[in-house]
Design a protein around this motif. Structure first.
Motif, mmCIF file in Angstrom:
data_model
loop_
_atom_site.group_PDB
_atom_site.id
_atom_site.type_symbol
_atom_site.label_atom_id
_atom_site.label_comp_id
_atom_site.label_asym_id
_atom_site.label_seq_id
_atom_site.Cartn_x
_atom_site.Cartn_y
_atom_site.Cartn_z
ATOM 1 N N LYS A 1 0.844 -1.196 0.000
ATOM 2 C CA LYS A 1 0.000 0.000 0.000
ATOM 3 C C LYS A 1 0.871 1.234 0.000
ATOM 4 O O LYS A 1 1.889 1.272 0.682
ATOM 5 C CB LYS A 1 -0.847 0.032 1.265
ATOM 6 N N LYS A 2 0.457 2.256 -0.722
ATOM 7 C CA LYS A 2 1.175 3.529 -0.708
ATOM 8 C C LYS A 2 0.314 4.526 0.056
ATOM 9 O O LYS A 2 -0.810 4.808 -0.346
ATOM 10 C CB LYS A 2 1.416 4.025 -2.115
ATOM 11 N N ILE A 3 0.838 5.042 1.159
ATOM 12 C CA ILE A 3 0.122 6.015 1.965
ATOM 13 C C ILE A 3 0.721 7.381 1.691
ATOM 14 O O ILE A 3 1.907 7.594 1.934
ATOM 15 C CB ILE A 3 0.235 5.681 3.469
ATOM 16 N N LYS A 4 -0.076 8.294 1.162
ATOM 17 C CA LYS A 4 0.413 9.632 0.851
ATOM 18 C C LYS A 4 -0.215 10.628 1.812
ATOM 19 O O LYS A 4 -1.387 10.509 2.165
ATOM 20 C CB LYS A 4 0.049 9.999 -0.584
ATOM 21 N N PRO A 5 0.546 11.639 2.237
ATOM 22 C CA PRO A 5 -0.010 12.646 3.132
ATOM 23 C C PRO A 5 -0.995 13.558 2.402
ATOM 24 O O PRO A 5 -0.867 13.776 1.190
ATOM 25 C CB PRO A 5 1.216 13.435 3.609
ATOM 26 N N ASN A 6 -1.950 14.091 3.139
ATOM 27 C CA ASN A 6 -2.940 15.005 2.589
ATOM 28 C C ASN A 6 -2.384 16.414 2.736
ATOM 29 O O ASN A 6 -2.482 17.023 3.797
ATOM 30 C CB ASN A 6 -4.254 14.828 3.367
ATOM 31 N N LEU A 7 -1.758 16.943 1.688
ATOM 32 C CA LEU A 7 -1.046 18.224 1.743
ATOM 33 C C LEU A 7 -1.878 19.363 1.189
ATOM 34 O O LEU A 7 -2.602 19.197 0.210
ATOM 35 C CB LEU A 7 0.263 18.125 0.959
ATOM 36 N N HIS A 8 -1.751 20.533 1.821
ATOM 37 C CA HIS A 8 -2.412 21.758 1.381
ATOM 38 C C HIS A 8 -1.464 22.923 1.539
ATOM 39 O O HIS A 8 -0.578 22.905 2.383
ATOM 40 C CB HIS A 8 -3.662 22.027 2.227
ATOM 41 N N ARG A 9 -1.675 23.970 0.721
ATOM 42 C CA ARG A 9 -0.884 25.199 0.842
ATOM 43 C C ARG A 9 -1.594 26.102 1.847
ATOM 44 O O ARG A 9 -2.811 26.220 1.826
ATOM 45 C CB ARG A 9 -0.782 25.909 -0.504
ATOM 46 N N MET A 10 -0.804 26.748 2.705
ATOM 47 C CA MET A 10 -1.395 27.539 3.783
ATOM 48 C C MET A 10 -0.452 28.681 4.152
ATOM 49 O O MET A 10 0.767 28.522 4.107
ATOM 50 C CB MET A 10 -1.601 26.623 4.986
ATOM 51 N N ASN A 11 -1.008 29.828 4.472
ATOM 52 C CA ASN A 11 -0.200 30.942 4.967
ATOM 53 C C ASN A 11 0.052 30.732 6.450
ATOM 54 O O ASN A 11 -0.877 30.541 7.220
ATOM 55 C CB ASN A 11 -0.918 32.272 4.751
ATOM 56 N N VAL A 12 1.341 30.760 6.830
ATOM 57 C CA VAL A 12 1.730 30.485 8.208
ATOM 58 C C VAL A 12 2.579 31.641 8.725
ATOM 59 O O VAL A 12 3.471 32.118 8.026
ATOM 60 C CB VAL A 12 2.547 29.172 8.298
ATOM 61 N N GLU A 13 2.289 32.076 9.942
ATOM 62 C CA GLU A 13 3.071 33.142 10.580
ATOM 63 C C GLU A 13 4.355 32.529 11.139
ATOM 64 O O GLU A 13 4.312 31.630 11.972
ATOM 65 C CB GLU A 13 2.250 33.784 11.704
ATOM 66 N N THR A 14 5.511 33.004 10.657
ATOM 67 C CA THR A 14 6.815 32.528 11.115
ATOM 68 C C THR A 14 7.591 33.709 11.690
ATOM 69 O O THR A 14 7.170 34.862 11.525
ATOM 70 C CB THR A 14 7.607 31.902 9.949
ATOM 71 N N PRO A 15 8.721 33.464 12.355
ATOM 72 C CA PRO A 15 9.534 34.575 12.858
ATOM 73 C C PRO A 15 9.989 35.535 11.748
ATOM 74 O O PRO A 15 10.189 36.726 11.985
ATOM 75 C CB PRO A 15 10.744 33.880 13.495
ATOM 76 N N GLN A 16 10.126 35.029 10.518
ATOM 77 C CA GLN A 16 10.510 35.883 9.386
ATOM 78 C C GLN A 16 9.322 36.626 8.790
ATOM 79 O O GLN A 16 9.491 37.462 7.915
ATOM 80 C CB GLN A 16 11.174 35.045 8.282
ATOM 81 N N GLY A 17 8.115 36.318 9.219
ATOM 82 C CA GLY A 17 6.912 36.954 8.686
ATOM 83 C C GLY A 17 5.948 35.914 8.147
ATOM 84 O O GLY A 17 6.094 34.717 8.391
ATOM 85 N N LEU A 18 4.957 36.384 7.407
ATOM 86 C CA LEU A 18 3.945 35.491 6.842
ATOM 87 C C LEU A 18 4.536 34.744 5.650
ATOM 88 O O LEU A 18 5.079 35.361 4.738
ATOM 89 C CB LEU A 18 2.724 36.306 6.414
ATOM 90 N N ARG A 19 4.457 33.404 5.659
ATOM 91 C CA ARG A 19 4.996 32.596 4.569
ATOM 92 C C ARG A 19 3.954 31.590 4.123
ATOM 93 O O ARG A 19 3.149 31.128 4.910
ATOM 94 C CB ARG A 19 6.250 31.848 5.020
ATOM 95 N N ARG A 20 3.998 31.250 2.845
ATOM 96 C CA ARG A 20 3.079 30.249 2.298
ATOM 97 C C ARG A 20 3.799 28.905 2.302
ATOM 98 O O ARG A 20 4.802 28.724 1.613
ATOM 99 C CB ARG A 20 2.676 30.644 0.888
ATOM 100 N N LEU A 21 3.284 27.954 3.088
ATOM 101 C CA LEU A 21 3.926 26.650 3.235
ATOM 102 C C LEU A 21 2.983 25.531 2.828
ATOM 103 O O LEU A 21 1.763 25.691 2.862
ATOM 104 C CB LEU A 21 4.347 26.425 4.694
#
Length: 54
Positions: A19-39
Motif C-alpha cells: 500500500k502507498k500512503i500519501k499525506p494530505n497536503l495543502h498550501r497555507m499561509n503560516v506566521e513565522t519569525p521571518q513573517g507570513l509565509r506560504r507553506l
C-alpha cells in the motif's frame, strides 16, 4: 497504515503490491519569525497550527 493492497478473497494470489500512503497536503499561509509565509503542510499540521494561534 501498513499491509498489502489486496482484496480479502485474493489473499494468497501472487503479485501483491504494498500500500502507498500519501499525506494530505495543502498550501497555507503560516506566521513565522521571518513573517507570513506560504507553506505546504499536512492537514494534521493545519489543525495543530490553528490550535496554537488561539
Amino acid at each position: 497504515m501498513f499491509g498489502k493492497k489486496v482484496a480479502h478473497d485474493r489473499m494468497y494470489v501472487n503479485g501483491r503490491t504494498p500500500k502507498k500512503i500519501k499525506p494530505n497536503l495543502h498550501r497555507m499561509n503560516v506566521e513565522t519569525p521571518q513573517g507570513l509565509r506560504r507553506l505546504t503542510v499536512c492537514t494534521r499540521c493545519m489543525r495543530t497550527l490553528r490550535k496554537q494561534s488561539r
